[in-house]
Motif scaffolding. Structure first.
Motif, PDB file in Angstrom:
ATOM      1  N   THR A  22      49.284  -3.720 -55.271  1.00  0.00           N
ATOM      2  CA  THR A  22      48.042  -3.213 -55.862  1.00  0.00           C
ATOM      3  C   THR A  22      48.212  -2.917 -57.343  1.00  0.00           C
ATOM      4  OG1 THR A  22      48.533  -0.943 -55.169  1.00  0.00           O
ATOM      5  CG2 THR A  22      47.114  -2.237 -53.701  1.00  0.00           C
ATOM      6  N   GLY A  23      49.451  -2.679 -57.773  1.00  0.00           N
ATOM      7  CA  GLY A  23      49.712  -2.399 -59.178  1.00  0.00           C
ATOM      8  C   GLY A  23      49.744  -3.608 -60.079  1.00  0.00           C
ATOM      9  N   ILE A  24      50.001  -4.804 -59.507  1.00  0.00           N
ATOM     10  CA  ILE A  24      50.141  -5.968 -60.386  1.00  0.00           C
ATOM     11  C   ILE A  24      49.152  -7.099 -60.117  1.00  0.00           C
ATOM     12  CG2 ILE A  24      52.579  -5.556 -60.867  1.00  0.00           C
ATOM     13  CD1 ILE A  24      53.245  -7.814 -58.927  1.00  0.00           C
ATOM     14  N   LEU A  25      48.629  -7.210 -58.905  1.00  0.00           N
ATOM     15  CA  LEU A  25      47.744  -8.333 -58.581  1.00  0.00           C
ATOM     16  C   LEU A  25      46.282  -7.909 -58.707  1.00  0.00           C
ATOM     17  CD1 LEU A  25      49.755  -9.532 -55.477  1.00  0.00           C
ATOM     18  CD2 LEU A  25      49.623 -10.698 -57.684  1.00  0.00           C
ATOM     19  N   PRO A  26      45.500  -8.597 -59.535  1.00  0.00           N
ATOM     20  CA  PRO A  26      44.113  -8.184 -59.783  1.00  0.00           C
ATOM     21  C   PRO A  26      43.277  -8.218 -58.508  1.00  0.00           C
ATOM     22  CG  PRO A  26      44.485 -10.388 -60.644  1.00  0.00           C
ATOM     23  CD  PRO A  26      45.818  -9.866 -60.187  1.00  0.00           C
ATOM     24  N   GLY A  27      42.411  -7.229 -58.368  1.00  0.00           N
ATOM     25  CA  GLY A  27      41.509  -7.187 -57.220  1.00  0.00           C
ATOM     26  C   GLY A  27      42.186  -6.803 -55.920  1.00  0.00           C
ATOM     27  N   THR A  28      43.430  -6.376 -55.989  1.00  0.00           N
ATOM     28  CA  THR A  28      44.163  -6.005 -54.778  1.00  0.00           C
ATOM     29  C   THR A  28      43.947  -4.519 -54.526  1.00  0.00           C
ATOM     30  OG1 THR A  28      45.752  -7.773 -55.101  1.00  0.00           O
ATOM     31  CG2 THR A  28      46.448  -5.946 -53.708  1.00  0.00           C
ATOM     32  N   ASP A  52      43.376  -5.878 -49.208  1.00  0.00           N
ATOM     33  CA  ASP A  52      42.774  -7.059 -49.807  1.00  0.00           C
ATOM     34  C   ASP A  52      43.680  -7.482 -50.955  1.00  0.00           C
ATOM     35  OD1 ASP A  52      41.295  -8.665 -51.707  1.00  0.00           O
ATOM     36  OD2 ASP A  52      39.463  -8.064 -50.695  1.00  0.00           O
ATOM     37  N   ILE A  53      44.305  -8.656 -50.827  1.00  0.00           N
ATOM     38  CA  ILE A  53      45.166  -9.208 -51.880  1.00  0.00           C
ATOM     39  C   ILE A  53      44.447 -10.416 -52.470  1.00  0.00           C
ATOM     40  CG2 ILE A  53      47.382 -10.301 -52.431  1.00  0.00           C
ATOM     41  CD1 ILE A  53      48.645  -8.729 -50.144  1.00  0.00           C
ATOM     42  N   ILE A  77      53.231 -16.304 -49.496  1.00  0.00           N
ATOM     43  CA  ILE A  77      51.902 -16.069 -50.046  1.00  0.00           C
ATOM     44  C   ILE A  77      51.791 -16.944 -51.292  1.00  0.00           C
ATOM     45  CG2 ILE A  77      50.318 -14.369 -51.015  1.00  0.00           C
ATOM     46  CD1 ILE A  77      51.899 -12.240 -49.375  1.00  0.00           C
ATOM     47  N   PHE A  78      50.833 -17.850 -51.287  1.00  0.00           N
ATOM     48  CA  PHE A  78      50.634 -18.787 -52.393  1.00  0.00           C
ATOM     49  C   PHE A  78      49.525 -18.249 -53.279  1.00  0.00           C
ATOM     50  CE2 PHE A  78      49.330 -22.486 -54.697  1.00  0.00           C
ATOM     51  CZ  PHE A  78      50.449 -23.308 -54.757  1.00  0.00           C
ATOM     52  N   VAL A  79      49.826 -18.062 -54.563  1.00  0.00           N
ATOM     53  CA  VAL A  79      48.864 -17.503 -55.512  1.00  0.00           C
ATOM     54  C   VAL A  79      48.640 -18.495 -56.643  1.00  0.00           C
ATOM     55  CG1 VAL A  79      48.358 -15.598 -57.099  1.00  0.00           C
ATOM     56  CG2 VAL A  79      49.640 -15.145 -54.990  1.00  0.00           C
ATOM     57  N   ASP A  80      47.382 -18.903 -56.815  1.00  0.00           N
ATOM     58  CA  ASP A  80      46.999 -19.695 -57.979  1.00  0.00           C
ATOM     59  C   ASP A  80      46.624 -18.730 -59.088  1.00  0.00           C
ATOM     60  OD1 ASP A  80      47.241 -22.491 -57.411  1.00  0.00           O
ATOM     61  OD2 ASP A  80      45.518 -22.335 -56.069  1.00  0.00           O
ATOM     62  N   CYS A  81      47.337 -18.801 -60.199  1.00  0.00           N
ATOM     63  CA  CYS A  81      47.116 -17.894 -61.335  1.00  0.00           C
ATOM     64  C   CYS A  81      46.193 -18.550 -62.352  1.00  0.00           C
ATOM     65  CB  CYS A  81      48.453 -17.531 -61.979  1.00  0.00           C
ATOM     66  SG  CYS A  81      49.577 -16.697 -60.835  1.00  0.00           S
ATOM     67  N   GLU A  88      53.514 -15.632 -65.369  1.00  0.00           N
ATOM     68  CA  GLU A  88      54.814 -15.111 -65.804  1.00  0.00           C
ATOM     69  C   GLU A  88      54.917 -13.606 -65.572  1.00  0.00           C
ATOM     70  OE1 GLU A  88      55.192 -16.617 -69.810  1.00  0.00           O
ATOM     71  OE2 GLU A  88      55.690 -18.634 -69.076  1.00  0.00           O
ATOM     72  N   ARG A  89      53.818 -12.873 -65.768  1.00  0.00           N
ATOM     73  CA  ARG A  89      53.812 -11.427 -65.518  1.00  0.00           C
ATOM     74  C   ARG A  89      54.016 -11.143 -64.032  1.00  0.00           C
ATOM     75  NH1 ARG A  89      49.488  -8.208 -64.481  1.00  0.00           N
ATOM     76  NH2 ARG A  89      48.022  -9.767 -65.226  1.00  0.00           N
ATOM     77  N   PHE A  90      53.300 -11.859 -63.170  1.00  0.00           N
ATOM     78  CA  PHE A  90      53.457 -11.687 -61.722  1.00  0.00           C
ATOM     79  C   PHE A  90      54.880 -12.040 -61.297  1.00  0.00           C
ATOM     80  CE2 PHE A  90      48.719 -12.812 -60.799  1.00  0.00           C
ATOM     81  CZ  PHE A  90      48.316 -11.639 -61.401  1.00  0.00           C
ATOM     82  N   PHE A  91      55.390 -13.166 -61.815  1.00  0.00           N
ATOM     83  CA  PHE A  91      56.724 -13.626 -61.429  1.00  0.00           C
ATOM     84  C   PHE A  91      57.781 -12.591 -61.810  1.00  0.00           C
ATOM     85  CE2 PHE A  91      60.588 -16.113 -61.518  1.00  0.00           C
ATOM     86  CZ  PHE A  91      60.444 -16.971 -60.430  1.00  0.00           C
ATOM     87  N   THR A  92      57.685 -12.070 -63.018  1.00  0.00           N
ATOM     88  CA  THR A  92      58.644 -11.067 -63.483  1.00  0.00           C
ATOM     89  C   THR A  92      58.587  -9.814 -62.617  1.00  0.00           C
ATOM     90  OG1 THR A  92      58.544 -11.895 -65.751  1.00  0.00           O
ATOM     91  CG2 THR A  92      59.313  -9.632 -65.450  1.00  0.00           C
ATOM     92  N   ALA A  93      57.379  -9.325 -62.349  1.00  0.00           N
ATOM     93  CA  ALA A  93      57.230  -8.094 -61.565  1.00  0.00           C
ATOM     94  C   ALA A  93      57.665  -8.280 -60.118  1.00  0.00           C
ATOM     95  CB  ALA A  93      55.785  -7.607 -61.625  1.00  0.00           C
TER      96      ALA A  93
END
Length: 129
Positions: A22-28, A52-53, A77-81, A88-93
């Motif tokens: 919830t801290g890094i993925l928008p709308g989660t 909700d992710i 979990i497959f995420v289209d950015c 890169e922000r999601f990957f790092t976190a």
């Protein structure tokens, strides 16, 4: 109506995983949370949470018994950015204290893609849409 919902079973880390996502993925966001009456033998407190992710509902739970199994990369979990910076922000976190399975790169099927297991063992494939 019959539905299918991904179910993520943790061994004491469900709340920490929910906090990370919830801290890094928008709308989660957490839709519903039910707690165990007392912490489980492995310290977990989440009996069942609906989260909700990125527009998809997932179930989270801390298993009271300790199991000899955990997550595997064969389910991910497959995420289209939306942008390279977001990916890169999601990957790092998500990879912090986890394991990179495929570093961010151009693999032909995607100009920018990476695959990792986060620190909880949940597998993520992150793709530049």
């Amino acid at each position: 109506m019959t539905t299918a919902t991904p179910f993520l079973m943790f061994q004491g880390d469900a709340q920490a995983a929910i906090d990370l996502y919830t801290g890094i993925l928008p709308g989660t966001r957490v839709l519903h949370m039910q707690r165990h009456p007392a912490p489980t033998s492995n310290g977990g407190t989440v009996m069942l949470a609906r989260v909700d992710i990125c527009g998809r509902e997932f179930l989270f739970s801390d298993s009271p018994p300790v199991h000899a199994f955990t997550f595997t990369p064969s389910n991910s979990i497959f995420v289209d950015c939306n942008s390279r910076e977001e990916l890169e922000r999601f990957f790092t976190a998500l990879s912090q204290d986890g394991k990179v399975l495929m570093p961010l790169d151009n693999y032909g099927f995607s100009s920018h893609f990476g695959w990792l297991n986060d620190r909880f063992g949940v597998s993520w494939q992150l793709n530049l849409a």
